[in-house]
Design a protein around this motif. Sequence first.
Motif, PDB file in Angstrom:
ATOM      1  N   UNK A   1       0.817  -1.218   0.000  1.00  0.00           N
ATOM      2  CA  UNK A   1       0.000   0.000   0.000  1.00  0.00           C
ATOM      3  C   UNK A   1       0.849   1.266   0.000  1.00  0.00           C
ATOM      4  N   UNK A   2       2.026   1.217  -0.639  1.00  0.00           N
ATOM      5  CA  UNK A   2       2.858   2.402  -0.809  1.00  0.00           C
ATOM      6  C   UNK A   2       3.173   2.539  -2.297  1.00  0.00           C
ATOM      7  N   UNK A   3       3.373   3.758  -2.764  1.00  0.00           N
ATOM      8  CA  UNK A   3       3.706   3.972  -4.173  1.00  0.00           C
ATOM      9  C   UNK A   3       5.092   4.587  -4.283  1.00  0.00           C
ATOM     10  N   UNK A   4       5.858   4.093  -5.253  1.00  0.00           N
ATOM     11  CA  UNK A   4       7.223   4.568  -5.469  1.00  0.00           C
ATOM     12  C   UNK A   4       7.335   5.152  -6.869  1.00  0.00           C
ATOM     13  N   UNK A   5       7.701   6.439  -6.954  1.00  0.00           N
ATOM     14  CA  UNK A   5       7.908   7.111  -8.235  1.00  0.00           C
ATOM     15  C   UNK A   5       9.389   7.429  -8.394  1.00  0.00           C
TER      16      UNK A   5
END
Length: 212
Positions: free
Chosen positions: A92-96
């Motif tokens: 439930x984390x997003x990495x850009x």
Amino acid sequence: MFAFMPGRKGQMFLIAAVVIVAVLVVLGFSMSSPASVEQENVMKSTLESEIFDNVLNEFNATMDMSANAPGNITANIVDFAGFARTEMSGRAMSLDTLFVGTVANQTLKALRVTTFNSLGSPINASLEVNGQTGSNSSVANNDFWATTFDMKPGDTYLMNVTYNIPGGAATKYTIQITTKKKQDTYTGFFYVALAGASASHVSQYQKYITLS
């Protein structure tokens, strides 16, 4: 097809270990203490920060470990970015990530620049170095764009990187490119952002190595 690094499994275990410890600490904190929601959020944010630092360390380690195979540096970093993005998404984390890798080849007298976009949408990107320019109106998400500029071995250059997501404002970074007369060099610029449940964590930096 990108090459998989021998240390990829180790990277997975490192990230997984940090995440597991984070979950256990937060659960223990929640069950054993009548602390407020605010205190719990602070704890979660701190643990997310540790996970983020671990991801940055692995980006740096990937670049260092690839130095003896210069042709694989960018590919290995892109490979790890995809792996880390998938791992974070599952929690439930997003990495850009935006990565600009530059090989200064003293034999060819050329700067080979690869721009990797993993910001979640296509970008309009442009590069400018020593009066030379290049642009790509649509670098797809999770894709890259490669271009080459002339250079004089031994000189130092400032390269401007400008990009924007369609409909968004332009963002500009300046990267220092150091070259050598008798050795190739590699300069990597990283923009990394991790969005978690409690906070967003952002870092932008560049890393330079001399190639063997």
